[in-house]
Structure formats: structure tokens, C-alpha cells
Motif scaffolding. Structure first.
Motif, short mmCIF file in Angstrom:
data_model
loop_
_atom_site.label_atom_id
_atom_site.label_comp_id
_atom_site.label_asym_id
_atom_site.label_seq_id
_atom_site.Cartn_x
_atom_site.Cartn_y
_atom_site.Cartn_z
N LYS A 1 0.85 -1.20 0.00
CA LYS A 1 0.00 0.00 0.00
C LYS A 1 0.88 1.24 0.00
CE LYS A 1 -4.42 -1.07 2.03
NZ LYS A 1 -5.32 -1.69 1.66
N THR B 1 0.25 5.53 0.49
CA THR B 1 -0.69 6.60 0.78
C THR B 1 -0.01 7.94 0.53
OG1 THR B 1 -1.80 5.29 2.45
CG2 THR B 1 -2.06 7.67 2.62
N THR C 1 -0.61 0.68 15.78
CA THR C 1 -1.84 0.89 15.03
C THR C 1 -1.79 2.18 14.22
OG1 THR C 1 -2.90 2.09 16.84
CG2 THR C 1 -3.23 -0.28 16.79
N ARG C 2 -0.75 2.99 14.40
CA ARG C 2 -0.66 4.27 13.70
C ARG C 2 0.77 4.50 13.25
NH1 ARG C 2 -2.63 4.54 18.72
NH2 ARG C 2 -4.62 5.50 19.17
N ASP D 1 -3.36 5.44 9.64
CA ASP D 1 -3.78 4.18 10.23
C ASP D 1 -2.90 3.04 9.69
OD1 ASP D 1 -6.55 2.96 11.61
OD2 ASP D 1 -5.46 1.58 10.28
N GLU E 1 -3.26 -0.16 9.61
CA GLU E 1 -3.92 -1.24 8.89
C GLU E 1 -4.51 -0.76 7.57
OE1 GLU E 1 -3.96 -4.45 9.06
OE2 GLU E 1 -2.69 -4.37 10.85
N SER E 2 -5.38 0.26 7.64
CA SER E 2 -6.06 0.70 6.42
C SER E 2 -5.16 1.59 5.58
CB SER E 2 -7.33 1.47 6.77
OG SER E 2 -6.99 2.73 7.35
N GLU F 1 -5.12 4.62 5.75
CA GLU F 1 -5.81 5.88 5.50
C GLU F 1 -5.32 6.93 6.49
OE1 GLU F 1 -9.98 4.95 5.35
OE2 GLU F 1 -9.56 3.85 3.49
N ARG G 1 -5.67 9.34 9.26
CA ARG G 1 -6.66 9.49 10.33
C ARG G 1 -6.90 10.95 10.67
NH1 ARG G 1 -5.97 5.68 15.59
NH2 ARG G 1 -5.83 3.65 14.61
#
Ligand code: RUQ
Ligand code: CUA
Ligand code: CA
Length: 642
Positions: A175, A177, A204-205, A235, A237-238, A240, A242
Motif C-alpha cells: 500500500k 498513501t 496501530t498508527r 492508520d 492497517e487501512s 488511511e 486518520r
């Protein structure tokens, strides 16, 4: 500030030259002039560090020479610099094992050629890649219980403000971003726990600092007084975004606490200047702390705005809006002029901010920062427990888990080993506390530094790698471009011992080193990983729907499942190839002459390419990866009818 004459093991002349704080520009210019000279001695104007015994050097060097067939004990994940990839090294040998393409096309893997990689990299409406350049700086990996957990690694692209994630099961980028509202995205650091839920003691971040200030929204105004910078949370995991925090000044490098409560970034441009003279006009800048739980509460409570077309919540972290510690989202700790790296000690107690233009390192105690946020510490600057002189141009700091820090001195071309507790005692007034333990010359002008397991609770103090920005005379000359010199140092004893030089292509910046058993890489895929997988050779064929054609094919050494396939000029072709060979190390390649197609398929991997069959003729598509005694015979014919 310490008395310079008291500085233990200070190189001769440090006292005279240590006023870089007030003559920073002069000092920097002198340093850079020195490093353009050809000889080593000119580059290290400071007196040489006490030499380790020759026998120590010889045995240290031997440790880097693994016998044929021997495996390294550590992985190193290096940023690739301009090549936009992540390099995987084995240590202590320093051998480069592979490169993981992320931001920039890679001709071996077919990164930027295959549809799957293009979807990760990002495309323009016409299907071409959005970006083909990158400048990677920082690599970090995901944590659990204060140590790496082998799930993910991240790397940043400063040019286009992108964050890439690497899956550490397959060592592939999955991924990318692009951060909105920022430029010059520089430091990254994953968090190590959730600030409110002790059960979430893993990453997690990912926090991202933006070095440059821009108009928000970016209208192109010339009035730099209106430019701003942001701190971004992604984030894990995603992937994205936050939230973002609007700040005063800028971000540079990033650090996170072990309890998940704090993140910080060093700021060298609190002046918010647009020219370097302006950026170094104040005597002090800042190390900016973020209260993660409060920021997330503010976002949840809707206390944010958005900027331009971005939907990302932006909270206000400016000085003016955060004066009351009880509600503050941010805290600005004053540190000397234009600091650089900020690093978290493995005992979880301190962040260390290197001085860069000041010959000092500042030690900030995290429990005191939290006290300030609780309204129990009157002045945030009281969180500084040491500010000690180390030498000229301190940039980055690593740790050995035994209470020592190792800081690169860019201008002195040295690494200084210093004891954090003794530095704190010295700062408190114990002038007998000899906090500098050792110095070693490196070659030359070091930037990044990291020790084995350095920024984890499992820091083991075995090896130290140092990213030297200039190699000068250390390697055979090969044209004007010199490689950088990554040096390896043995730090298992009291004295540092130089073990090896390694030339690297420009320019890696940061890296991490961890024990090999922390990752469990898989070397064969499963077919189910890929929605397009052609699971059986019988599914192969040419499937037409008007001008759109899908070619499905498999590979099994030494043949592709289709011996030939026919297309018509003008067809829009998607070719899907699954490698049905399922044993390790059986990789095939697939190239189409004159069609700019080449990619590899690893065992049980599926990839696809889409192209317009605009050139009629016969094209021998062949396997580009040596796979079999009949590798040269492994071909298929693409026939494009006029
Ligand atoms: S920052 S020196 Cu990205 Cu130091 Cu490279
Ligand atoms: Cu298949 Cu070479
Ligand atoms: Ca400044």
C-alpha cells in the motif's frame, strides 16, 4: 552549558570550534569545504580519536566475513534513497539481499509495469504512473510489546509526500498513501501502543512529519508568512490518513513513546522562515510533543476543520491554542538552534534531540512531559534533564540497551558514545560525571546511525551501522559520483571498533537492524492471494469481448501453458500469468519484445499487464528469469494480425 575544557575525551580544538551555536553558517561552510577535499585528514580536522589496538580491528573485520553458506544473524532494512525502494541487507556481512520496489518502477520485478503494482503506486486517468521519482529517507517496522513483530515496515517518499507499507511476510510493498496538505514529508515513526487501551500494545498508527510549510489550501501565494506545516497520523492497517495537526514551525524527524501516549518531532524552523538565514535566526527551536489520546478525543468530538478538498480532520496544535496544559494537544519544548534527529531511548524514559547547529544533545524526560500535560509541571522546559556538549554537528542517536547513546557528529566525522545517566548527572551539576565514553572517526560526515535492535526494548548493543554521506578516498574511483559509505562498528565492548566499509548507491539515509528470527518470510505464495489467479493450465486461453481481450496463461518450467496466442491490431489486451511452479526459488519472467513489458512471477504468484496491441507482427514472449535447463526455450508466440 558545560565548560568546554571539561569535556571528556574532547578532540583537540573542540573548545575553539564549539561556538557553532553563534556562528553556525561559518561552521557549516567550513565543514562542507573540508569534506570536498580529497584526503581523509582534511575531512577530519579534529584530532583523531584514540585508536583501538590493531588486533581488535583485525578480529572485528573477520566477524563481517561470513564463510560461504553462512547466514547473517541480523536483517537490515535500508531506505534506498533516490531509487525509491527499500533495501534488505544481511548483517554483519553487509551483503545486500534484495530490494523491495515501492515508489519508483523496477525493471526486475515489473514494478510499475504490472497492473497490480500500478494500482499500489497510483495512476493518472490515462493509466500512466502518477509519479516515477522518489526520495526515500526513513524506514521503521511495526511493534508489539516494545519490539518488532514482523508484520509491517514503512518507508517515506519526501518528494511526493507518500508513505509506503511493506508486508514483512512476503517482503513486498502492498500500500502507498499520499498525504494531503503537506510537502517535504520527512520523519516517520510507528506508535508502539495505544494511549488508552493497554491491551493494544502494538502498532496501530504511523506518525509523519512534514518539513516544508505551504499555503493551506495551496493557492500559490508568495506570502510565506501564511505558510503552515502539519503532523499527520496514518492508520497502520487501512493506511488511511486518520488526522492531521496544524502546528507552528515545521516537523523534521519523529519519535514515539513506548506507552503510546506521546509522539514528538524536532523543529528547526520555528522561525517559519522561507530562506535558510531566516530558518537559523533564533538561538533556540523546539521539540514538539503531541498528546495522542487528546488529539484523538478532539477528532472524535468534532473539534476539527478540513482544508480544501481533503476530508482529513485537522486539529489545532498551534502554540496560541495550546497554552493551557490541561487541554493542550501539543507542547513545545525549547531546544538549541536547528536540531535534527529525535530518538527514543530503549528504557522508554527519554527522547534525545540532537543539536545539529548546536554541539549538544538535549535529553527530555517523557514522564515530565506527561506531568506538564497533567498540570503538575509548571514549565514545559523543565522536562529537559540534560543538555550536554558532544561535538560538532550532532545528527542522529542510537542506543545499546546498556544506558549508552551513540550520536553521529556530521562536522567532526565522528561517532560519540555517551552515557545518558552520566549526562543527566553532569547537567545537574556533577562536573566530575564523565559522560563521554568513547569517540571514533568515521569516513566521512555521518548522518544516520542505528544499532542492532536500537529503538526497541530489546536493544542488544552488538553492532552499530553508520551512514556516512561522503566516501571520498575509501573506494575505487568510478567517475564523479561517489558512493556513500555505510560503516559497521562493533559496540559490544567499552571501545567502539570499526569493522567494515560498504559502498552504497545514493543515498540511503535511515535504516533499522533487527534479529533475524523476528521475521518469518514466506518464499512461496498461495494461489488464493490473487483474485485473478489462473489456477489450472486448462483455464488458459484468449477470451475476447469486442476489442477487449483477456489472455490467461500459466507457467511451469520449462513452458508457458499457451504455445502461442493470436491478437488483432488495436486490441486492448490484459494478460494474466500465474506461475504454477510451487517450489522455492522457481521464478519465471515474462517479456514481450517492443511492447515494454517485463515482469517476474514468483512461485504461485499471479500478475497481469494491460497494453494495446498496436504493432502487428510476431513477438516471441520469453522467460527472462533463469529457471531451468530449457530456460532459453521457454517461450510463447504473440501473433498480432494487421
Ligand atoms: S534525515 S541525514 Cu531523513 Cu538525518 Cu537523513
Ligand atoms: Cu522460466 Cu526461465
Ligand atoms: Ca531555526
Amino acid at each position: 552549558m558545560s565548560d568546554k575544557k571539561d569535556l571528556p575525551l574532547a578532540p583537540a580544538g573542540l573548545g575553539r570550534r564549539s561556538f557553532i551555536n553563534t556562528a553556525a553558517l561559518v561552521g557549516l561552510t567550513a565543514g562542507v569545504a573540508a569534506c570536498t577535499e580529497k584526503t581523509g585528514s582534511a575531512a577530519t580536522p579534529a584530532a583523531p580519536a584514540p585508536a583501538a589496538p590493531a588486533s581488535a580491528h583485525a578480529s572485528a573485520g573477520a566477524a563481517t566475513h561470513l564463510k560461504p553458506g553462512e547466514l547473517d544473524t541480523y536483517y537490515g532494512l535500508w531506505s534506498g534513497g533516490h531509487t525509491g525502494d527499500m533495501r534488505v541487507l544481511g548483517l554483519p556481512s553487509g551483503r545486500e539481499i534484495t530490494r523491495i520496489p515501492c515508489f519508483v518502477p523496477d525493471a526486475l520485478v515489473g514494478w510499475g509495469i504490472t497492473n497490480e503494482s500500478k494500482a499500489i503506486m497510483g495512476t493518472k486517468p490515462d493509466g500512466s504512473l502518477k509519479y516515477t521519482v522518489a526520495d526515500t529517507h526513513h524506514t521503521h517496522a511495526s511493534y508489539k510489546d516494545g519490539n518488532y513483530d514482523g508484520r509491517y515496515a514503512w518507508i517515506n517518499d519526501k518528494i511526493n509526500s507518500r508513505l509506503a507499507r511493506i508486508r514483512l511476510d512476503y517482503f513486498v510493498c502492498d500500500k502507498i498513501t499520499e498525504l494531503p496538505n503537506v510537502q517535504g514529508f520527512h520523519g516517520i515513526f510507528p506508535d508502539k501502543a495505544d494511549p488508552v487501551d493497554p491491551a493494544i500494545n502494538y502498532t496501530t498508527r504511523v506518525f509523519c512529519g512534514a518539513e516544508f510549510s505551504i499555503p493551506l489550501p495551496n493557492t500559490g501565494t508568495e506570502d510565506s508568512g501564511k505558510y503552515r506545516s502539519m503532523f499527520t497520523c496514518v492508520d497502520a492497517e487501512s493506511m488511511e490518513v486518520r488526522w492531521q495537526v496544524l502546528i507552528d514551525g515545521n516537523c523534521d524527524l519523529t519519535a514515539t513513546s513506548y506507552d503510546g501516549k506521546l509522539a514528538a518531532t524536532n523543529q528547526y524552523n520555528t522561525e517559519m522562515g522561507a530562506k535558510y538565514e531566516d530558518m537559523m535566526s533564533s538561538e533556540r527551536d523546539a521539540c514538539l510533543f503531541f498528546n495522542i489520546a487528546r488529539i484523538e478525543e478532539a477528532v472524535k468530538a468534532g473539534k476539527f476543520k478540513t482544508i480544501g478538498t481533503s476530508k482529513v480532520p485537522v486539529v489545532d496544535g498551534t502554540l496560541e491554542a495550546n497554552k493551557d496544559p490541561k487541554t493542550a494537544l501539543t507542547a513545545y519544548v525549547s531546544v538549541p538552534k536547528n536540531p535534527h534527529g529525535v530518538n527514543a531511548s530503549p528504557d522508554g524514559k527519554y527522547f534525545i534531540c540532537a543539536g545539529k547547529l548546536s554541539p549538544t544533545a538535549t535529553v527530555i524526560e517523557l514522564s515530565k512531559v506527561l506531568e506538564w500535560f497533567d498540570g503538575k509541571l509548571e514549565k514545559i522546559d523543565a522536562a529537559i534533564v540534560a543538555e550536554v556538549e558532544l561535538g560538532l554537528g550532532p545528527l542522529h542517536t542510537a542506543f545499546d540497551g546498556r544506558g549508552n547513546a551513540y550520536t553521529t557528529l556530521f562536522l567532526d566525522s565522528q561517532v560519540v558514545k555517551w552515557n545518558v545517566d552520566k549526562a543527566i548527572a553532569f547537567h545537574k551539576g556533577d562536573k566530575a560525571a564523565k559522560y563521554v565514553v568513547d569517540r571514533i572517526d568515521v569516513h566521512y560526515q555521518p548522518g544516520h546511525i542505528n544499532a542492532t535492535q536500537s529503538e526497541t526494548k530489546a536493544a542488544d548493543g552488538k553492532y552499530l551501522a553508520v551512514g556516512c554521506k561522503f566516501s571520498k578516498d575509501r573506494f575505487l574511483p568510478a567517475g564523479p559520483l561517489h558512493p556513500e559509505n555505510e560503516q559497521l562498528i562493533d559496540i559490544s565492548g567499552e571501545k567502539m571498533v570499526l569493522m567494515a566499509d560498504h559502498p552504497v548507491r545514493g543515498e540511503p539515509h535511515d535504516f533499522i537492524i533487527f534479529k533475524r528470527d523476528l521475521v518469518k518470510p514466506k518464499q512461496v505464495y498461495t494461489l488464493d492471494e490473487f483474485p485473478l489467479a489462473v489456477k489450472d493450465p486448462k483455464e488458459s486461453g484468449v477470451f475476447r469481448s469486442g476489442k477487449k481481450v483477456t489472455v490467461k496463461m500459466t507457467s511451469q518450467a520449462p513452458a508457458f501453458s499457451l504455445r502461442e496466442f493470436k491478437l488483432k491490431k488495436g486490441d486492448e489486451v490484459t494478460l494474466i500469468l500465474t506461475n504454477l511452479d510451487k517450489i522455492e526459488d522457481l521464478t519465471h519472467g515474462f517479456a514481450i519484445p517492443n511492447y515494454n513489458v517485463n515482469f517476474i512471477v514468483n512461485p504461485l504468484e499471479t500478475k497481469s499487464v494491460t497494453f494495446v496491441a498496436d504493432k502487428p507482427g510476431v513477438f516471441w514472449c520469453y522467460c527472462t528469469h533463469f529457471c531451468h535447463a530449457l530456460h532459453l526455450e521457454m517461450r510463447t508466440r504473440m501473433i498480432v494480425e494487421a
